[in-house]
Design a protein around this motif. Structure first.
Motif, PDB file in Angstrom:
ATOM      1  N   LEU A  48       0.829  -1.206   0.000  1.00 50.42           N
ATOM      2  CA  LEU A  48       0.000   0.000   0.000  1.00 50.42           C
ATOM      3  C   LEU A  48       0.866   1.259   0.000  1.00 50.42           C
ATOM      4  CD1 LEU A  48      -2.770   1.371   0.212  1.00 50.42           C
ATOM      5  CD2 LEU A  48      -2.609   1.126   2.710  1.00 50.42           C
ATOM      6  N   MET A  49       1.935   1.244   0.789  1.00 50.85           N
ATOM      7  CA  MET A  49       2.844   2.395   0.821  1.00 50.85           C
ATOM      8  C   MET A  49       3.494   2.623  -0.537  1.00 50.85           C
ATOM      9  SD  MET A  49       4.771   2.020   4.494  1.00 50.85           S
ATOM     10  CE  MET A  49       3.861   2.098   6.045  1.00 50.85           C
ATOM     11  N   VAL A  50       3.877   1.529  -1.190  1.00 45.86           N
ATOM     12  CA  VAL A  50       4.509   1.645  -2.514  1.00 45.86           C
ATOM     13  C   VAL A  50       3.536   2.244  -3.518  1.00 45.86           C
ATOM     14  CG1 VAL A  50       5.477   0.341  -4.443  1.00 45.86           C
ATOM     15  CG2 VAL A  50       6.142  -0.220  -2.098  1.00 45.86           C
ATOM     16  N   ILE A  51       2.290   1.788  -3.478  1.00 49.09           N
ATOM     17  CA  ILE A  51       1.278   2.297  -4.415  1.00 49.09           C
ATOM     18  C   ILE A  51       1.013   3.780  -4.176  1.00 49.09           C
ATOM     19  CG2 ILE A  51      -1.148   2.135  -5.090  1.00 49.09           C
ATOM     20  CD1 ILE A  51      -0.985  -0.868  -4.512  1.00 49.09           C
ATOM     21  N   VAL A  52       0.837   4.140  -2.909  1.00 51.08           N
ATOM     22  CA  VAL A  52       0.578   5.544  -2.582  1.00 51.08           C
ATOM     23  C   VAL A  52       1.776   6.417  -2.960  1.00 51.08           C
ATOM     24  CG1 VAL A  52       0.183   7.165  -0.690  1.00 51.08           C
ATOM     25  CG2 VAL A  52      -1.061   5.003  -0.760  1.00 51.08           C
ATOM     26  N   THR A  53       2.984   5.908  -2.723  1.00 52.13           N
ATOM     27  CA  THR A  53       4.188   6.657  -3.099  1.00 52.13           C
ATOM     28  C   THR A  53       4.250   6.871  -4.603  1.00 52.13           C
ATOM     29  OG1 THR A  53       5.401   5.740  -1.211  1.00 52.13           O
ATOM     30  CG2 THR A  53       6.703   6.684  -2.999  1.00 52.13           C
ATOM     31  N   GLY A  54       3.933   5.824  -5.359  1.00 52.92           N
ATOM     32  CA  GLY A  54       3.938   5.939  -6.816  1.00 52.92           C
ATOM     33  C   GLY A  54       2.920   6.951  -7.315  1.00 52.92           C
ATOM     34  N   ILE A  55       1.721   6.903  -6.744  1.00 50.74           N
ATOM     35  CA  ILE A  55       0.682   7.861  -7.144  1.00 50.74           C
ATOM     36  C   ILE A  55       1.097   9.286  -6.780  1.00 50.74           C
ATOM     37  CG2 ILE A  55      -1.702   8.580  -6.736  1.00 50.74           C
ATOM     38  CD1 ILE A  55      -2.410   5.641  -6.286  1.00 50.74           C
ATOM     39  N   SER A  56       1.671   9.441  -5.603  1.00 46.33           N
ATOM     40  CA  SER A  56       2.110  10.771  -5.165  1.00 46.33           C
ATOM     41  C   SER A  56       3.189  11.328  -6.085  1.00 46.33           C
ATOM     42  CB  SER A  56       2.638  10.700  -3.729  1.00 46.33           C
ATOM     43  OG  SER A  56       1.644  10.230  -2.839  1.00 46.33           O
ATOM     44  N   LEU A  57       4.141  10.475  -6.468  1.00 47.78           N
ATOM     45  CA  LEU A  57       5.193  10.917  -7.383  1.00 47.78           C
ATOM     46  C   LEU A  57       4.618  11.308  -8.739  1.00 47.78           C
ATOM     47  CD1 LEU A  57       8.062   8.352  -6.651  1.00 47.78           C
ATOM     48  CD2 LEU A  57       8.053  10.798  -6.142  1.00 47.78           C
ATOM     49  N   LEU A  58       3.667  10.532  -9.217  1.00 52.01           N
ATOM     50  CA  LEU A  58       3.053  10.827 -10.513  1.00 52.01           C
ATOM     51  C   LEU A  58       2.324  12.168 -10.476  1.00 52.01           C
ATOM     52  CD1 LEU A  58       2.363   9.920 -13.382  1.00 52.01           C
ATOM     53  CD2 LEU A  58       0.361   8.732 -12.443  1.00 52.01           C
ATOM     54  N   VAL A  59       1.551  12.386  -9.422  1.00 51.44           N
ATOM     55  CA  VAL A  59       0.821  13.655  -9.291  1.00 51.44           C
ATOM     56  C   VAL A  59       1.795  14.823  -9.151  1.00 51.44           C
ATOM     57  CG1 VAL A  59      -0.758  14.964  -7.811  1.00 51.44           C
ATOM     58  CG2 VAL A  59      -1.228  12.562  -8.316  1.00 51.44           C
ATOM     59  N   MET A  60       2.872  14.616  -8.393  1.00 51.43           N
ATOM     60  CA  MET A  60       3.846  15.684  -8.209  1.00 51.43           C
ATOM     61  C   MET A  60       4.511  16.053  -9.538  1.00 51.43           C
ATOM     62  SD  MET A  60       7.217  15.838  -5.752  1.00 51.43           S
ATOM     63  CE  MET A  60       8.148  14.762  -6.842  1.00 51.43           C
TER      64      MET A  60
END
Length: 273
Positions: A48-60
């Motif tokens: 879950l942390m990896v997925i959220v991190t990936g989404i956050s990086l994409l949005v950033m």
């Protein structure tokens, strides 16, 4: 803000102690919520942390220019037609999301430190926002890895607080040793500037003595410098090393380079007409 944080933290700890002494089961897990329990993380939590991190990086990456513009000048972003409320809400959403994800690792109390410490450490090393973000991510990742490794190597050592302590070490090292803002390097530059100023003041005083004579290389007694406040023999040695003066016994004389340097200092200090 520090006073309010301390006050309400103490009040919260008082409530926690009161609840834990109650005979019912409502107090179960409160200390884990406050201080985290990284040892209980399972594979699904990490995923879950990896997925959220990936989404956050994409949005950033998608909104990087908008984020940067809003953080530096919100009014200017509004004049350019950007939806500042949406961008501001997006930033707040991902901050809250990061806090929620990190609660199980370090707890609600220490999560504030994990939000601030990597950014504070990174800020000391650069003036670029993009570089600062990358450095903050590196510091945060290393804090997690090193903190977990240290905690795993010792018995009865909570992972969350150790992670925060490692992050604090990064902050302390950055505040002390960063080239531009580090306390140590600032002190070194301050000492160097003081020495340079003392050299130039002494040279300027010598110039006042020499310029009234036709021969600038005429020897002068060192003792006449005793009336100059701050004069030391070390200063004379430094001036001689720079080939600004020559010393012969108890006398000194100014060189051509020294006279030219002192003349430039004198001309630069003249008031503008």
């Amino acid at each position: 803000m520090g006073l309010i944080l301390s006050l309400f933290f103490g009040f919260g700890m008082l409530l926690l102690t009161y609840i834990q002494k109650q005979p019912n089961a409502n107090q179960a897990g409160l200390d884990k919520y406050l201080f985290g329990q990284a040892a209980t993380l399972v594979e699904s939590d990490v995923l879950l942390m990896v997925i959220v991190t990936g989404i956050s990086l994409l949005v950033m990456l998608l909104f990087w220019k908008e984020f940067k513009l809003l953080l530096f000048d919100k009014n200017y972003a509004m004049t350019l037609g950007f939806n500042t409320k949406f961008i501001d809400g997006l930033i707040s959403f991902f901050i809250v999301l990061a806090i929620v994800i990190g609660l199980q690792t370090v707890g609600v109390v220490l999560m504030s430190a994990m939000l601030l410490a990597p950014a504070a450490a990174a800020r000391q090393w650069t003036n670029s926002l993009s570089t600062m973000v990358i450095l903050a991510a590196i510091f945060g990742a290393f804090s997690g890895v090193f903190g977990t490794a240290i905690s795993a190597s010792q018995n009865n050592l909570s992972t969350g607080p150790v992670i925060v302590l490692v992050a604090a070490i990064f902050v302390i090292v950055s505040f002390l040793f960063s080239p531009e803002r580090g306390i140590i390097f600032k002190q070194i530059r301050l000492i160097k500037n003081r020495r340079d100023l003392q050299l130039k003041k002494t040279l300027y005083f010598m110039y006042d003595i020499v310029r009234d004579h036709d021969d600038i290389s005429r020897p002068h007694a060192i003792r006449i410098l005793n009336s100059f406040q701050g004069f030391t023999k070390k200063t004379l040695s430094k001036l001689e090393e720079k080939n600004w003066i020559t010393i012969q016994g108890q006398n000194w004389s100014m060189t051509e380079d020294g006279f030219e340097t002192a003349a430039n200092l004198y001309n630069n200090n003249l008031p503008e007409s």
